[in-house]
Design a protein around this motif. Structure first.
Motif, mmCIF file in Angstrom:
data_model
loop_
_atom_site.group_PDB
_atom_site.id
_atom_site.type_symbol
_atom_site.label_atom_id
_atom_site.label_comp_id
_atom_site.label_asym_id
_atom_site.label_seq_id
_atom_site.Cartn_x
_atom_site.Cartn_y
_atom_site.Cartn_z
ATOM 1 N N ILE A 90 2.741 67.534 59.943
ATOM 2 C CA ILE A 90 1.736 66.905 58.980
ATOM 3 C C ILE A 90 2.454 65.619 58.559
ATOM 4 O O ILE A 90 3.502 65.423 58.424
ATOM 5 N N THR A 91 1.657 64.342 58.751
ATOM 6 C CA THR A 91 1.888 62.948 58.463
ATOM 7 C C THR A 91 2.287 62.866 56.733
ATOM 8 O O THR A 91 1.084 63.069 56.141
ATOM 9 N N PRO A 92 3.221 62.532 56.325
ATOM 10 C CA PRO A 92 3.511 62.790 54.889
ATOM 11 C C PRO A 92 2.949 61.229 54.321
ATOM 12 O O PRO A 92 2.748 60.334 55.192
ATOM 13 N N ASP A 93 2.458 61.331 52.911
ATOM 14 C CA ASP A 93 1.972 60.064 52.621
ATOM 15 C C ASP A 93 3.098 59.195 51.865
ATOM 16 O O ASP A 93 3.214 58.072 51.879
ATOM 17 N N LEU A 94 4.328 59.998 51.556
ATOM 18 C CA LEU A 94 5.482 59.117 51.175
ATOM 19 C C LEU A 94 6.771 60.206 51.454
ATOM 20 O O LEU A 94 6.630 61.361 51.567
ATOM 21 N N CYS A 95 7.500 59.342 51.871
ATOM 22 C CA CYS A 95 9.130 60.120 52.472
ATOM 23 C C CYS A 95 10.018 59.731 51.162
ATOM 24 O O CYS A 95 10.092 58.387 50.843
ATOM 25 N N LEU A 96 10.611 60.458 50.477
ATOM 26 C CA LEU A 96 11.845 60.407 49.707
ATOM 27 C C LEU A 96 13.071 60.451 50.373
ATOM 28 O O LEU A 96 13.423 61.476 51.104
ATOM 29 N N ILE A 97 13.722 59.358 50.513
ATOM 30 C CA ILE A 97 14.974 59.429 51.317
ATOM 31 C C ILE A 97 16.240 59.241 50.629
ATOM 32 O O ILE A 97 16.449 58.796 49.629
ATOM 33 N N ASP A 98 16.965 60.331 50.799
ATOM 34 C CA ASP A 98 18.440 60.511 50.103
ATOM 35 C C ASP A 98 19.221 59.288 50.484
ATOM 36 O O ASP A 98 19.536 58.681 51.564
ATOM 37 N N GLY A 99 19.844 58.647 49.369
ATOM 38 C CA GLY A 99 20.565 57.239 49.416
ATOM 39 C C GLY A 99 20.074 56.077 49.061
ATOM 40 O O GLY A 99 18.980 56.177 48.406
ATOM 41 N N ASN A 100 20.512 55.136 49.650
ATOM 42 C CA ASN A 100 20.010 53.857 49.342
ATOM 43 C C ASN A 100 19.583 52.806 50.572
ATOM 44 O O ASN A 100 19.301 51.552 50.199
ATOM 45 N N ARG A 101 19.252 53.261 51.453
ATOM 46 C CA ARG A 101 18.940 52.847 52.948
ATOM 47 C C ARG A 101 17.593 53.387 53.256
ATOM 48 O O ARG A 101 17.551 54.689 53.724
ATOM 49 N N ALA A 102 16.748 52.529 53.324
ATOM 50 C CA ALA A 102 15.399 53.040 53.944
ATOM 51 C C ALA A 102 15.327 53.151 55.569
ATOM 52 O O ALA A 102 16.290 52.296 56.144
ATOM 53 N N ILE A 103 14.389 53.776 56.006
ATOM 54 C CA ILE A 103 14.490 53.833 57.561
ATOM 55 C C ILE A 103 13.872 52.398 57.988
ATOM 56 O O ILE A 103 12.621 52.033 57.652
ATOM 57 N N PRO A 104 14.393 51.717 58.838
ATOM 58 C CA PRO A 104 13.970 50.510 59.004
ATOM 59 C C PRO A 104 12.416 50.351 59.684
ATOM 60 O O PRO A 104 12.284 51.316 60.872
ATOM 61 N N ALA A 105 11.555 49.467 59.739
ATOM 62 C CA ALA A 105 10.561 49.190 60.379
ATOM 63 C C ALA A 105 9.749 50.647 60.582
ATOM 64 O O ALA A 105 9.134 50.957 61.570
ATOM 65 N N PHE A 106 9.453 51.038 59.324
ATOM 66 C CA PHE A 106 8.815 52.662 59.322
ATOM 67 C C PHE A 106 7.491 52.330 58.631
ATOM 68 O O PHE A 106 7.328 51.878 57.873
ATOM 69 N N ALA A 107 6.341 52.906 59.283
ATOM 70 C CA ALA A 107 4.890 52.871 58.896
ATOM 71 C C ALA A 107 4.581 53.558 57.595
ATOM 72 O O ALA A 107 3.654 53.402 57.096
#
Length: 216
Positions: free
Chosen positions: A105-122
């Protein structure tokens, strides 16, 4: 820890976390987990929290419980070659990306542990420092990733004996570092990490073996 407030009004939220960044051996592994609020509350009640705060036996039990209650979950990883080529931070983010993108399932939002986001992520994402202590979905992801990687290292201990992988899970314990000095690095050691680099000059390298990682 309480069920996350940030999922109000959203259909699907994925918690994302990784393990193995500090290890000397093996891939970095990430997990993505989508939980409904009622499932998140139930998992907190049965003990889901930051995987580092749990005993190995408890993680094993919760691993199966999380899979039962999750809407969707998936594992992603980045190989030793990718870690050495792009550095451990970027490889960790790559593993996270793969975990999310392989969800059913494609999520509406990702909660990422830490302070760095996944780059160039749609997909929309939010970074949360110490998220595995604050958000049940991230805590659940940390447990899935930790158990999956630990099981992998136990299997790799049989393929690469002598490094005590079943006990140290690829981290730089004293026994592991002594084995590196004696045996040299295996094809699954991270040569971009300084302890592995030093061991290249202390002992002859092992014969090349297929670096393929067995899937669990």
């Amino acid at each position: 820890m309480v069920a996350p407030r940030v999922n109000e009004g959203l259909l699907q939220i994925a918690g994302v976390d990784e393990v193995g960044r500090g290890a000397l051996f093996g891939p970095v592994v990430a997990a993505a987990v989508i939980l409904l609020p009622v499932a998140a509350e139930r998992l907190v009640k049965v003990g889901v929290k930051d995987s580092k705060q749990l005993r190995a036996a408890d993680r094993e039990i919760l691993y199966e419980t999380i899979k039962t209650h999750a809407v969707a979950f998936c594992i992603g990883m980045a190989s030793v070659r990718e870690i050495d080529r792009m550095n451990i931070l970027q490889a960790s983010l790559l593993a996270m990306r793969r975990a999310v993108m392989r969800l059913s399932i494609t999520p509406d939002l990702c909660l990422i542990d830490g302070n760095r986001a996944i780059p160039a992520f749609a997909i929309d994402q939010r970074t949360i420092v110490k998220g595995d202590q604050r958000e049940p979905a991230i805590a659940a992801a940390s447990i899935l990733a930790k158990v999956w990687r630990d099981r992998l290292l136990v299997r790799l201990d049989r393929r690469y004996p002598g490094y005590h992988l079943a006990s140290n899970k690829g981290y730089g314990s004293r026994a592991h570092q002594l084995a590196l000095e004696t045996l040299g690095p295996s094809p699954q050691h991270r040569l971009s990490f300084s302890p592995c680099q030093r061991s290249l000059f202390q002992s002859p390298p092992q014969p090349a073996i297929s670096p393929a990682i067995p899937m669990l």
